[in-house]
Scaffold this motif. Structure first.
Motif, mmCIF file in Angstrom:
data_model
loop_
_atom_site.group_PDB
_atom_site.id
_atom_site.type_symbol
_atom_site.label_atom_id
_atom_site.label_comp_id
_atom_site.label_asym_id
_atom_site.label_seq_id
_atom_site.Cartn_x
_atom_site.Cartn_y
_atom_site.Cartn_z
ATOM 1 N N LEU A 83 4.928 -4.783 9.171
ATOM 2 C CA LEU A 83 4.508 -6.081 8.625
ATOM 3 C C LEU A 83 5.567 -6.637 7.672
ATOM 4 N N THR A 104 -10.249 -6.800 5.800
ATOM 5 C CA THR A 104 -9.384 -5.938 6.611
ATOM 6 C C THR A 104 -8.756 -4.902 5.698
ATOM 7 N N ALA A 178 -2.411 -3.252 14.353
ATOM 8 C CA ALA A 178 -2.339 -1.852 13.909
ATOM 9 C C ALA A 178 -3.453 -1.021 14.528
ATOM 10 N N TYR A 202 -0.271 5.526 12.952
ATOM 11 C CA TYR A 202 -0.964 6.451 12.032
ATOM 12 C C TYR A 202 -1.836 7.385 12.893
HETATM 13 C C1 LIG Z 1 -5.098 -3.701 10.028
HETATM 14 C C2 LIG Z 1 -4.032 -2.757 9.552
HETATM 15 N N1 LIG Z 1 -2.804 -3.234 9.295
HETATM 16 C C3 LIG Z 1 -1.808 -2.429 8.893
HETATM 17 C C4 LIG Z 1 -2.014 -1.079 8.718
HETATM 18 C C5 LIG Z 1 -0.895 -0.242 8.188
HETATM 19 O O1 LIG Z 1 -0.458 0.739 9.060
HETATM 20 P P1 LIG Z 1 0.247 2.075 8.507
HETATM 21 O O2 LIG Z 1 -0.802 2.954 7.940
HETATM 22 O O3 LIG Z 1 0.911 2.649 9.721
HETATM 23 O O4 LIG Z 1 1.244 1.656 7.486
HETATM 24 C C6 LIG Z 1 -3.261 -0.530 8.991
HETATM 25 C C7 LIG Z 1 -3.517 0.913 8.826
HETATM 26 O O5 LIG Z 1 -4.619 1.366 8.658
HETATM 27 C C8 LIG Z 1 -4.301 -1.391 9.413
HETATM 28 O O6 LIG Z 1 -5.538 -0.911 9.679
#
Ligand SMILES: Cc1ncc(COP(=O)(O)O)c(C=O)c1O
Length: 393
Positions: A83, A104, A178, A202
């Motif tokens: 992002l 979110t 994600a 993740y």
């Molecule tokens: C909607 C959303 N955006 C971004 C992320 C961020 O991903 P990361 O944990 O790989 O940094 C997540 C992770 O849970 C998410 O649910």
């Protein structure tokens, strides 16, 4: 107690393939980037560009047709980095405003604020729980630069409407997929709706690795070049740094794991969707039973609505429970794992105090008071859970 996401069950199912892939990387001497990551990027892009799911055969979704030209994928170190890199590539400057959904995970708003931008929190639809385009429109002002649509719980945000709004006001769109790699809307896969789209690997995500990982997707050559450059210290040529960037790379070991899991993604998504169908049926019966007995209508438990023509990845199976405390007490009594995604709308988070004035996102507040997520992954015994639910509800 059974896990919320059964990652050990999944590892057991693919053990031979995973161990062979892991060993090959460990023996190769190439641990960051290299052929595994390159191959993964090509396979992710192929997946997004292909019609390899049953979606789209259902017809009436009003989305644009297949992504043209082809989507490219660029791996990085996490969804949050993806992002941040996307916002940098799109030229976000301090003071610029970006509209994000209020309900979110924090990462989209966090990455905007991290770069000095100002997240503006849009309300959500009370049934799909996705960003509400009408609320987006109301937040557009002279400083607005873009919109981040989040594919919450695995269902694509309403990108046809978001794109129309963005085009009208000269804004860009980021798709935060994600939770949604593998979802579809009409004939189009998640990760193809944004000027830049992102996903997370993740471990508990529908396509997860054994650590942090993420990827960006774009159909725009210029943006693809910028993304690669930013993720690699602002460098296209070794030791020449044209811009400031960051170190955000995917390990070869994670890429190898993801390549194995990607081969099984479609079959896993089928099971997840079948699990969700069973829950849907159960809660429909349960709510009908309350109505028929003239009982407490305030005890309804209503699943996230999935729009016709869309398929979700069901990153988790989320319901809105009118009486959440009582529902959770029953889940605890039955030993059914559960999570609250998410207990507060973003505008109420302490780190965004000061940005929340005038925020009256009643649907985001309602969802944060009612949401409960249940296990739904391909290695969860949902029949067992539903039998337990029957006995306690
Ligand atoms: C909607 C959303 N955006 C971004 C992320 C961020 O991903 P990361 O944990 O790989 O940094 C997540 C992770 O849970 C998410 O649910």
């Amino acid at each position: 107690m059974m896990p919320f996401v059964n990652l050990t069950g999944q590892r057991e199912a693919y053990r031979e393939e995973l161990e062979a892939a892991e060993r090959a990387v460990l023996d190769s001497g190439c641990y960051i980037g290299g052929p595994e990551v390159k191959a993964l990027e090509a396979e992710l892009a192929d997946y997004c560009n292909s019609g390899n799911s049953d979606a789209g055969k259902q017809g009436s979704f009003a989305g644009k047709d297949r992504a043209e030209p082809e989507t490219r994928a660029i791996a990085c170190a996490s969804g949050t980095d993806a992002l941040t890199i996307a916002l940098m590539a799109l030229g976000l400057k301090p003071g610029d405003e970006v509209i994000v959904p209020d309900f979110t995970f924090i990462a989209p708003a966090e990455s905007v604020a991290y770069l000095g931008g100002i997240p503006r929190f849009a309300d959500i639809d009370p049934e799909t729980l996705l960003i509400d385009p009408e609320s987006v429109k109301a937040l557009i002002g002279p400083k607005t630069r873009g919109i981040i649509g989040v594919d919450l719980f695995g269902q694509c945000a309403p990108f046809t409407e978001l794109r129309r709004i963005a085009d009208e006001h000269g804004l860009w769109v980021i798709e935060d997929a994600a939770q949604a790699f593998g979802a579809t809307a009409g004939t189009q896969h998640a990760c193809t709706f944004g000027d830049i789209s992102i996903t997370s690997f993740y471990p508990s995500k529908p396509l997860g690795c054994y650590g942090d990982g993420g990827a960006l997707f774009t159909q725009n050559n210029e943006l693809a070049t910028k993304i690669r450059q930013i993720a690699n210290h602002g460098s296209r040529e070794r030791y020449l740094h044209e811009t400031l960037g960051m170190n955000s790379r995917l390990d070869a070991l994670q890429a190898a794991v993801l390549r194995v899991k990607l081969r099984h993604l479609e079959e896993e998504l089928k099971v997840r969707r079948e699990n969700a169908r069973k829950y849907d049926e159960f809660f429909a019966e349960y709510n009908a039973g309350i109505r028929a007995s003239g009982g407490n209508d305030g005890a309804k438990i209503v699943p996230q609505h999935i729009e016709y023509g869309c398929t979700s990845t069901y990153a988790q199976y989320t319901v809105l429970a009118d009486d959440r405390n009582s529902f959770i007490a029953k889940l605890d009594a039955a030993g059914i794992p559960h999570c609250i995604h998410y207990p507060q709308p973003l505008h109420e988070q302490p780190c965004f105090r000061g940005l929340a004035q005038g925020c009256e996102n009643k649907n985001a507040i309602m969802a944060s008071q009612k949401a409960v997520s249940l296990p739904v992954c391909a290695f969860t015994d949902v029949d067992f859970i539903i039998n337990k639910l029957r006995s306690v509800l």
